[in-house]
Design a protein around this motif. Structure first.
Motif, PDB file in Angstrom:
ATOM      1  N   ILE A  75     -31.408 -37.208  46.087  1.00 17.74           N
ATOM      2  CA  ILE A  75     -31.364 -38.296  45.696  1.00 17.74           C
ATOM      3  C   ILE A  75     -30.238 -37.970  44.498  1.00 17.74           C
ATOM      4  CG2 ILE A  75     -32.893 -37.785  43.910  1.00 17.74           C
ATOM      5  CD1 ILE A  75     -33.984 -40.685  44.107  1.00 17.74           C
ATOM      6  N   VAL A  76     -29.530 -39.268  44.258  1.00 19.02           N
ATOM      7  CA  VAL A  76     -28.508 -39.310  43.106  1.00 19.02           C
ATOM      8  C   VAL A  76     -29.147 -39.724  41.860  1.00 19.02           C
ATOM      9  CG1 VAL A  76     -26.150 -39.898  42.743  1.00 19.02           C
ATOM     10  CG2 VAL A  76     -26.558 -39.365  44.949  1.00 19.02           C
ATOM     11  N   ASP A  77     -29.078 -38.819  40.783  1.00 15.01           N
ATOM     12  CA  ASP A  77     -29.396 -39.394  39.330  1.00 15.01           C
ATOM     13  C   ASP A  77     -28.269 -40.382  38.796  1.00 15.01           C
ATOM     14  OD1 ASP A  77     -27.372 -37.994  38.347  1.00 15.01           O
ATOM     15  OD2 ASP A  77     -28.864 -36.526  37.333  1.00 15.01           O
ATOM     16  N   GLY A  78     -28.413 -40.817  37.736  1.00 16.98           N
ATOM     17  CA  GLY A  78     -27.852 -41.599  36.777  1.00 16.98           C
ATOM     18  C   GLY A  78     -26.479 -41.115  36.361  1.00 16.98           C
ATOM     19  N   VAL A  79     -26.138 -39.912  36.667  1.00 15.29           N
ATOM     20  CA  VAL A  79     -24.606 -39.291  36.172  1.00 15.29           C
ATOM     21  C   VAL A  79     -23.932 -38.733  37.472  1.00 15.29           C
ATOM     22  CG1 VAL A  79     -25.363 -39.157  33.688  1.00 15.29           C
ATOM     23  CG2 VAL A  79     -25.799 -37.278  35.462  1.00 15.29           C
ATOM     24  N   GLY A  80     -24.907 -39.294  38.496  1.00 19.80           N
ATOM     25  CA  GLY A  80     -24.016 -38.788  39.915  1.00 19.80           C
ATOM     26  C   GLY A  80     -24.394 -37.629  40.434  1.00 19.80           C
ATOM     27  N   ARG A  81     -25.350 -36.851  39.862  1.00 23.40           N
ATOM     28  CA  ARG A  81     -25.510 -35.492  40.242  1.00 23.40           C
ATOM     29  C   ARG A  81     -26.516 -35.718  41.592  1.00 23.40           C
ATOM     30  NH1 ARG A  81     -29.179 -34.224  36.779  1.00 23.40           N
ATOM     31  NH2 ARG A  81     -29.089 -31.497  37.290  1.00 23.40           N
ATOM     32  N   THR A  82     -26.540 -35.026  42.650  1.00 27.02           N
ATOM     33  CA  THR A  82     -27.150 -34.971  43.589  1.00 27.02           C
ATOM     34  C   THR A  82     -28.453 -33.852  43.618  1.00 27.02           C
ATOM     35  OG1 THR A  82     -25.603 -35.704  45.135  1.00 27.02           O
ATOM     36  CG2 THR A  82     -27.443 -34.651  46.346  1.00 27.02           C
ATOM     37  N   LEU A  83     -29.660 -34.143  43.611  1.00 28.46           N
ATOM     38  CA  LEU A  83     -30.678 -33.255  43.242  1.00 28.46           C
ATOM     39  C   LEU A  83     -31.568 -33.460  44.730  1.00 28.46           C
ATOM     40  CD1 LEU A  83     -31.954 -34.628  40.076  1.00 28.46           C
ATOM     41  CD2 LEU A  83     -30.244 -32.669  40.239  1.00 28.46           C
ATOM     42  N   ARG A  84     -32.343 -32.256  45.024  1.00 29.47           N
ATOM     43  CA  ARG A  84     -33.320 -32.104  46.096  1.00 29.47           C
ATOM     44  C   ARG A  84     -34.595 -32.187  45.200  1.00 29.47           C
ATOM     45  NH1 ARG A  84     -32.735 -33.003  50.987  1.00 29.47           N
ATOM     46  NH2 ARG A  84     -34.167 -31.335  51.895  1.00 29.47           N
TER      47      ARG A  84
ATOM     48  N   ARG B  15     -46.864 -27.832  35.630  1.00 30.46           N
ATOM     49  CA  ARG B  15     -46.196 -28.051  36.885  1.00 30.46           C
ATOM     50  C   ARG B  15     -45.719 -29.622  37.447  1.00 30.46           C
ATOM     51  NH1 ARG B  15     -48.620 -27.727  41.024  1.00 30.46           N
ATOM     52  NH2 ARG B  15     -50.825 -28.545  40.543  1.00 30.46           N
ATOM     53  N   PRO B  16     -44.667 -30.010  36.868  1.00 33.83           N
ATOM     54  CA  PRO B  16     -44.174 -31.326  37.104  1.00 33.83           C
ATOM     55  C   PRO B  16     -43.282 -31.154  38.369  1.00 33.83           C
ATOM     56  CG  PRO B  16     -42.676 -30.394  35.256  1.00 33.83           C
ATOM     57  CD  PRO B  16     -43.925 -29.547  35.484  1.00 33.83           C
ATOM     58  N   ASP B  17     -43.122 -32.203  39.284  1.00 34.44           N
ATOM     59  CA  ASP B  17     -42.444 -32.273  40.384  1.00 34.44           C
ATOM     60  C   ASP B  17     -40.621 -32.538  39.890  1.00 34.44           C
ATOM     61  OD1 ASP B  17     -44.300 -32.028  42.172  1.00 34.44           O
ATOM     62  OD2 ASP B  17     -44.807 -34.065  41.993  1.00 34.44           O
ATOM     63  N   VAL B  18     -40.675 -33.268  38.929  1.00 32.96           N
ATOM     64  CA  VAL B  18     -39.295 -33.511  38.538  1.00 32.96           C
ATOM     65  C   VAL B  18     -39.506 -33.788  37.171  1.00 32.96           C
ATOM     66  CG1 VAL B  18     -39.719 -35.990  38.711  1.00 32.96           C
ATOM     67  CG2 VAL B  18     -37.392 -35.063  39.056  1.00 32.96           C
ATOM     68  N   ILE B  19     -38.280 -33.758  36.234  1.00 26.64           N
ATOM     69  CA  ILE B  19     -38.146 -33.771  35.020  1.00 26.64           C
ATOM     70  C   ILE B  19     -37.304 -34.899  34.494  1.00 26.64           C
ATOM     71  CG2 ILE B  19     -37.291 -32.726  32.737  1.00 26.64           C
ATOM     72  CD1 ILE B  19     -38.310 -29.956  33.723  1.00 26.64           C
ATOM     73  N   LEU B  20     -37.536 -35.839  33.577  1.00 24.30           N
ATOM     74  CA  LEU B  20     -36.749 -36.930  33.466  1.00 24.30           C
ATOM     75  C   LEU B  20     -35.936 -36.708  32.041  1.00 24.30           C
ATOM     76  CD1 LEU B  20     -38.632 -40.331  34.119  1.00 24.30           C
ATOM     77  CD2 LEU B  20     -36.808 -39.354  35.592  1.00 24.30           C
ATOM     78  N   SER B  21     -34.595 -36.835  31.874  1.00 20.63           N
ATOM     79  CA  SER B  21     -34.005 -36.774  30.842  1.00 20.63           C
ATOM     80  C   SER B  21     -33.516 -38.113  30.624  1.00 20.63           C
ATOM     81  CB  SER B  21     -32.811 -35.699  30.988  1.00 20.63           C
ATOM     82  OG  SER B  21     -31.840 -35.697  29.712  1.00 20.63           O
ATOM     83  N   VAL B  22     -34.112 -39.051  29.859  1.00 22.80           N
ATOM     84  CA  VAL B  22     -33.563 -40.384  29.736  1.00 22.80           C
ATOM     85  C   VAL B  22     -32.983 -40.796  28.259  1.00 22.80           C
ATOM     86  CG1 VAL B  22     -34.119 -42.904  29.918  1.00 22.80           C
ATOM     87  CG2 VAL B  22     -35.134 -41.282  31.659  1.00 22.80           C
ATOM     88  N   GLY B  23     -31.880 -41.096  28.270  1.00 21.17           N
ATOM     89  CA  GLY B  23     -31.285 -41.151  26.747  1.00 21.17           C
ATOM     90  C   GLY B  23     -29.729 -41.139  26.943  1.00 21.17           C
ATOM     91  N   GLN B  24     -29.136 -40.722  26.031  1.00 20.99           N
ATOM     92  CA  GLN B  24     -27.570 -40.264  26.113  1.00 20.99           C
ATOM     93  C   GLN B  24     -27.210 -39.721  27.533  1.00 20.99           C
ATOM     94  OE1 GLN B  24     -26.622 -39.108  22.357  1.00 20.99           O
ATOM     95  NE2 GLN B  24     -26.307 -41.048  21.263  1.00 20.99           N
TER      96      GLN B  24
ATOM     97  N   GLY C  39     -36.194 -23.975  37.167  1.00 23.37           N
ATOM     98  CA  GLY C  39     -36.190 -24.298  38.538  1.00 23.37           C
ATOM     99  C   GLY C  39     -36.950 -25.498  39.221  1.00 23.37           C
ATOM    100  N   ILE C  40     -36.834 -26.762  38.137  1.00 18.73           N
ATOM    101  CA  ILE C  40     -37.539 -28.009  38.340  1.00 18.73           C
ATOM    102  C   ILE C  40     -36.382 -28.888  38.306  1.00 18.73           C
ATOM    103  CG2 ILE C  40     -39.291 -29.699  37.628  1.00 18.73           C
ATOM    104  CD1 ILE C  40     -40.749 -27.364  36.596  1.00 18.73           C
ATOM    105  N   PRO C  41     -36.045 -29.866  39.430  1.00 19.57           N
ATOM    106  CA  PRO C  41     -34.787 -30.726  39.233  1.00 19.57           C
ATOM    107  C   PRO C  41     -35.069 -31.491  37.855  1.00 19.57           C
ATOM    108  CG  PRO C  41     -36.577 -31.349  40.876  1.00 19.57           C
ATOM    109  CD  PRO C  41     -36.959 -29.979  40.388  1.00 19.57           C
ATOM    110  N   VAL C  42     -33.766 -31.862  37.293  1.00 21.22           N
ATOM    111  CA  VAL C  42     -33.853 -32.567  36.025  1.00 21.22           C
ATOM    112  C   VAL C  42     -33.058 -33.838  36.241  1.00 21.22           C
ATOM    113  CG1 VAL C  42     -33.068 -32.728  33.704  1.00 21.22           C
ATOM    114  CG2 VAL C  42     -34.037 -30.524  34.674  1.00 21.22           C
ATOM    115  N   PHE C  43     -33.558 -34.901  36.371  1.00 21.00           N
ATOM    116  CA  PHE C  43     -33.176 -36.183  36.640  1.00 21.00           C
ATOM    117  C   PHE C  43     -32.498 -36.899  35.302  1.00 21.00           C
ATOM    118  CE2 PHE C  43     -32.967 -40.700  37.829  1.00 21.00           C
ATOM    119  CZ  PHE C  43     -32.480 -40.715  38.982  1.00 21.00           C
ATOM    120  N   VAL C  44     -31.328 -37.135  35.081  1.00 24.77           N
ATOM    121  CA  VAL C  44     -30.608 -37.962  34.167  1.00 24.77           C
ATOM    122  C   VAL C  44     -30.391 -39.021  34.481  1.00 24.77           C
ATOM    123  CG1 VAL C  44     -28.609 -37.735  32.501  1.00 24.77           C
ATOM    124  CG2 VAL C  44     -29.665 -35.627  33.599  1.00 24.77           C
TER     125      VAL C  44
END
Length: 396
Positions: A65-74, A145-154, A171-176
């Motif tokens: 999946i592609v996050d809000g800054v164009g990074r592709t995460l698994r 044990r989160p499946d994913v971490i959200l970084s919402v802000g700037q 080792g946990i995907p961080v979605f921006v």
């Protein structure tokens, strides 16, 4: 002459939204782990191998999946446990899919807990990366044990570098994703896709787009001669503020309101210190006060308003001081969350009451029900709005 905002006569409750937060919440799946290691004897190795293969085949698939800054995460194909690094992301996550939260990143106060769904208000505070010097607790996050971490802000280069660093460390995907006011709808849709709740995200995104469109149209219709000049008072003494262009004052900028603070712009946490003499010299028509210390019922009164020196500020002398509602989340800033959508309507209502062609009580009730899953009664809504217009200001 300015006319104070008026509350409309009692009306029937607005219709319930199609997508209910309260009806959708369920407890997050419990953590599962092994309490001890076992040494296998040779006769059991074959069986163990078969079991391992079965477990491996049953593990959830990963998707890109592609996050809000164009990074592709698994990420896992089905995400059930989520952590947000800051209050901005935590509020968005709570309004979108509270059942997936593994915890808050700060301790909820009584005023916040009052409006929060029972299953979410008891979640632990895991810490986070926000404020002037806060550092998240990586160990606590790993235990959750989160499946994913959200970084919402700037979502600038600093945010991307932080996400990459944190992701590499634990080792946990961080979605921006962007926490900007104008990006609210798009971020809801993006995060909703990630979490597998597109219908819920669409309902909140539609509200956001409609509100922003209406606010922009209202702002464009205000003649220049009617535009007010505002001082945004922060801190326990009211002598901290944020300037034009700051993401902490996006509501003022969107509505075309003149922010009188003529000081260098700061990034990040913000809050420039100023003097009362500076505020007096700026001659604001209105003072907006940021809630710093809420009572259990969500009300508050800044102590600095009792200082008679503040009466030299035109907005204070004329009684145009408005206390920004802060429960469960600040309607204006700190954190600059989706609650600002309601704050836009409130700001139009207090700054330009003659042009607010909507029922602020009904709007408040609709927002609390749709975004928070809280059935706000008419009396409670009126109490919140009345408290934002203090009848008492500085003593003469």
């Amino acid at each position: 002459m300015h006319s104070p905002p008026q509350l409309t006569p009692a009306t029937s409750a607005p219709p319930r939204p199609d997508v209910s937060l309260r009806e959708s919440i369920r407890p997050a799946p419990p953590a599962v782990g092994f309490g001890a290691r076992y040494r296998l004897r040779p006769p059991l190795l074959l069986a163990a191998g078969c079991l391992a293969a079965t477990i491996a085949s049953a593990e959830p698939a990963a998707v890109s999946i592609v996050d809000g800054v164009g990074r592709t995460l698994r990420v896992p194909a089905s995400i059930e446990r989520v952590y947000a690094t800051s209050p901005v992301g935590a509020v968005m996550l709570y309004t979108l899919s509270p059942q997936k939260m593994v915890g808050w990143n700060y301790k909820l106060g009584q005023a916040e807990r009052h409006f929060i769904l029972p299953a979410a208000r008891e979640l632990p505070a895991l810490g986070g990366w926000f404020g002037e010097s806060a550092m998240g607790n990586r160990e606590s996050i790993l235990v959750a044990r989160p499946d994913v971490i959200l970084s919402v802000g700037q979502h600038d280069r600093t945010a991307i570098e932080f996400a990459e660093r944190l992701q590499g460390q634990i080792g946990i995907p961080v979605f921006v994703a962007s926490g900007g006011l104008s990006d609210t709808a798009a971020t809801y849709e993006l995060v909703g896709k990630l979490l597998g709740v597109p219908e819920r995200a669409a309902a909140l995104a539609d509200y956001a787009r409609r509100t922003l469109s209406q606010a922009r149209a209202a702002a464009e219709a205000i003649p220049r001669r009617e535009q007010v000049r505002v001082y945004y008072a922060e801190g326990m003494r009211g002598l901290q503020t944020d300037t034009r262009g700051s993401w902490h004052t996006e509501l003022l900028d969107l509505l075309g309101v003149e922010n009188v603070a003529d000081v260098p712009t700061t990034s990040g946490f913000g809050r420039v210190s100023v003097s009362l003499d500076q505020v007096i010299a700026w001659k604001p028509d209105v003072v907006l006060a940021c809630p710093e210390k809420l009572n259990a019922n969500g009300s508050w009164m800044p102590e600095w308003l009792q200082d008679p020196a503040w009466r030299e500020v035109p907005g204070v002398a004329r009684g145009r001081v408005y206390l920004i509602p802060g429960a469960p989340f600040n309607w204006f800033d700190r954190p600059p969350s989706p609650a600002r959508l309601l704050g836009l309507k409130w700001l139009l209502w207090v700054l330009y009451p003659e042009r607010a062609d909507f029922d602020m009580v009904a709007e408040t009730r609709e927002f609390y029900r749709l975004f928070y899953g809280y059935d706000l009664g008419e009396a409670e809504a009126r109490s919140i709005l009345e408290a934002s217009q203090p009848k008492f200001v500085a003593k003469p």
